[in-house]
Design an enzyme around this catalytic site. Structure first.
Site, PDB file in Angstrom:
ATOM      1  N   GLU A  83      -9.486 -11.025  -7.277  1.00 42.11           N
ATOM      2  CA  GLU A  83      -8.558  -9.895  -7.139  1.00 42.11           C
ATOM      3  C   GLU A  83      -7.445  -9.948  -8.188  1.00 42.11           C
ATOM      4  O   GLU A  83      -7.017  -8.903  -8.698  1.00 42.11           O
ATOM      5  CB  GLU A  83      -7.981  -9.873  -5.720  1.00 42.11           C
ATOM      6  CG  GLU A  83      -9.035  -9.518  -4.677  1.00 42.11           C
ATOM      7  CD  GLU A  83      -8.514  -9.492  -3.250  1.00 42.11           C
ATOM      8  OE1 GLU A  83      -9.276  -9.049  -2.370  1.00 42.11           O
ATOM      9  OE2 GLU A  83      -7.358  -9.905  -2.997  1.00 42.11           O
ATOM     10  N   ASN A 118      -1.929  -0.098   7.093  1.00 41.33           N
ATOM     11  CA  ASN A 118      -1.311  -1.357   7.518  1.00 41.33           C
ATOM     12  C   ASN A 118      -0.423  -1.997   6.464  1.00 41.33           C
ATOM     13  O   ASN A 118      -0.244  -3.217   6.427  1.00 41.33           O
ATOM     14  CB  ASN A 118      -2.387  -2.325   8.037  1.00 41.33           C
ATOM     15  CG  ASN A 118      -3.406  -2.673   6.971  1.00 41.33           C
ATOM     16  OD1 ASN A 118      -3.340  -2.151   5.864  1.00 41.33           O
ATOM     17  ND2 ASN A 118      -4.320  -3.565   7.291  1.00 41.33           N
ATOM     18  N   LYS A 162       0.824  -1.205   0.000  1.00 42.41           N
ATOM     19  CA  LYS A 162       0.000   0.000   0.000  1.00 42.41           C
ATOM     20  C   LYS A 162       0.869   1.271   0.000  1.00 42.41           C
ATOM     21  O   LYS A 162       2.096   1.190   0.175  1.00 42.41           O
ATOM     22  CB  LYS A 162      -0.924  -0.049   1.226  1.00 42.41           C
ATOM     23  CG  LYS A 162      -1.893  -1.249   1.193  1.00 42.41           C
ATOM     24  CD  LYS A 162      -2.773  -1.286   2.433  1.00 42.41           C
ATOM     25  CE  LYS A 162      -3.769  -2.415   2.377  1.00 42.41           C
ATOM     26  NZ  LYS A 162      -4.672  -2.424   3.548  1.00 42.41           N
ATOM     27  N   HIS A 190      -1.901  -5.572   1.685  1.00 44.76           N
ATOM     28  CA  HIS A 190      -3.189  -6.265   1.548  1.00 44.76           C
ATOM     29  C   HIS A 190      -2.914  -7.645   0.988  1.00 44.76           C
ATOM     30  O   HIS A 190      -2.014  -7.824   0.175  1.00 44.76           O
ATOM     31  CB  HIS A 190      -4.116  -5.521   0.577  1.00 44.76           C
ATOM     32  CG  HIS A 190      -5.292  -6.353   0.162  1.00 44.76           C
ATOM     33  ND1 HIS A 190      -6.436  -6.443   0.924  1.00 44.76           N
ATOM     34  CD2 HIS A 190      -5.470  -7.193  -0.899  1.00 44.76           C
ATOM     35  CE1 HIS A 190      -7.277  -7.285   0.336  1.00 44.76           C
ATOM     36  NE2 HIS A 190      -6.708  -7.749  -0.771  1.00 44.76           N
ATOM     37  N   TYR A 220     -12.276  -2.390  -3.267  1.00 49.12           N
ATOM     38  CA  TYR A 220     -12.753  -2.537  -1.882  1.00 49.12           C
ATOM     39  C   TYR A 220     -14.279  -2.423  -1.783  1.00 49.12           C
ATOM     40  O   TYR A 220     -14.797  -2.101  -0.709  1.00 49.12           O
ATOM     41  CB  TYR A 220     -12.078  -1.496  -0.988  1.00 49.12           C
ATOM     42  CG  TYR A 220     -10.677  -1.885  -0.545  1.00 49.12           C
ATOM     43  CD1 TYR A 220     -10.480  -3.009   0.248  1.00 49.12           C
ATOM     44  CD2 TYR A 220      -9.569  -1.134  -0.904  1.00 49.12           C
ATOM     45  CE1 TYR A 220      -9.204  -3.377   0.665  1.00 49.12           C
ATOM     46  CE2 TYR A 220      -8.289  -1.489  -0.482  1.00 49.12           C
ATOM     47  CZ  TYR A 220      -8.121  -2.616   0.300  1.00 49.12           C
ATOM     48  OH  TYR A 220      -6.861  -2.986   0.721  1.00 49.12           O
TER      49      TYR A 220
HETATM   50  P1  CMP Z   1      -7.065  -4.845   4.167  1.00 42.94           P
HETATM   51  O1  CMP Z   1      -6.570  -6.172   4.627  1.00 42.94           O
HETATM   52  O2  CMP Z   1      -6.544  -4.331   2.876  1.00 42.94           O
HETATM   53  O3  CMP Z   1      -8.672  -4.876   4.086  1.00 42.94           O
HETATM   54  C1  CMP Z   1      -9.465  -3.735   4.285  1.00 42.94           C
HETATM   55  C2  CMP Z   1      -8.682  -2.551   4.745  1.00 42.94           C
HETATM   56  O4  CMP Z   1      -9.451  -1.536   5.360  1.00 42.94           O
HETATM   57  C3  CMP Z   1      -7.710  -2.976   5.841  1.00 42.94           C
HETATM   58  O5  CMP Z   1      -6.702  -3.789   5.312  1.00 42.94           O
HETATM   59  C4  CMP Z   1      -7.291  -1.614   6.389  1.00 42.94           C
HETATM   60  O6  CMP Z   1      -6.334  -0.969   5.574  1.00 42.94           O
HETATM   61  C5  CMP Z   1      -8.587  -0.821   6.268  1.00 42.94           C
HETATM   62  N1  CMP Z   1      -9.286  -0.627   7.556  1.00 42.94           N
HETATM   63  C6  CMP Z   1      -9.482   0.546   8.149  1.00 42.94           C
HETATM   64  N2  CMP Z   1     -10.171   0.416   9.297  1.00 42.94           N
HETATM   65  C7  CMP Z   1     -10.432  -0.887   9.432  1.00 42.94           C
HETATM   66  C8  CMP Z   1     -11.128  -1.647  10.422  1.00 42.94           C
HETATM   67  N3  CMP Z   1     -11.678  -1.087  11.493  1.00 42.94           N
HETATM   68  N4  CMP Z   1     -11.202  -2.994  10.249  1.00 42.94           N
HETATM   69  C9  CMP Z   1     -10.667  -3.575   9.156  1.00 42.94           C
HETATM   70  N5  CMP Z   1      -9.988  -2.888   8.171  1.00 42.94           N
HETATM   71  C10 CMP Z   1      -9.881  -1.558   8.323  1.00 42.94           C
END
Ligand code: CMP
Length: 143
Positions: free
Chosen positions: A128, A114, A11, A117, A51
């Site tokens: 995906e 984070n 990311k 993904h 998403y």
């Molecule tokens: P990802 O695994 O890419 O899937 C959804 C993304 O939403 C997650 O990682 C985070 O980057 C983002 N995100 C933000 N807030 C939340 C939350 N409360 N729970 C889960 N994903 C979140």
């Protein structure tokens, strides 16, 4: 055990921190092979579409904006149990809950930002990969 493919995204925060090589190295050391890779700056339509499953969640707008805040590195990985292996290497979505030595524990600032993904199952992985590399962008490893 079977050979699988999974989609991985470094990311914008991971790209900004210059972690592409470090993260790819972790994948390769775990036996995963890169079969497609592309750096791209997601359009609004791409980020929203990718998403879409989260479109009703309160964090959706911020997630789309974060994913468009800089370039991302989109990668397809292949290997034995690639989906679970990749998820183990990433660590839990929330870095506070991630195991030591995982990418998110080592590098993620928060649950929102984070770093990586990864697909969460075989069906999502296929969807995906097709989303980003449906134009024949996956390159079979012939050696
Ligand atoms: P990802 O695994 O890419 O899937 C959804 C993304 O939403 C997650 O990682 C985070 O980057 C983002 N995100 C933000 N807030 C939340 C939350 N409360 N729970 C889960 N994903 C979140």
């Amino acid at each position: 055990m079977s050979v699988e493919q999974t989609l991985s995204i470094i990311k914008p925060d991971g790209v900004e921190k210059n972690l592409i090589g470090e993260i790819y190295s972790r994948f390769e050391k775990a036996g995963l092979q890169i079969v497609a890779a592309r750096m791209m700056h997601l359009t609004k339509e791409q980020a929203e579409g990718f998403y879409a499953v989260h479109s009703e969640r309160p964090f959706y707008k911020d997630l789309v904006s974060y994913m468009r805040s800089g370039p991302v590195m989109v990668t397809a990985l292949e290997g034995e149990s690639a989906i679970d292996k990749h998820r183990e290497i990433m660590g839990a979505t929330n870095p506070a809950n991630a195991d030591p030595g995982t990418i998110r524990k080592d590098f993620a600032a928060s649950i929102e930002e984070n770093v990586v993904h990864g697909s969460d199952g075989p069906e999502t992985a296929a969807q995906e990969i097709a989303f980003f590399f449906g134009d024949g962008g996956v390159c079979p490893r012939t050696r």
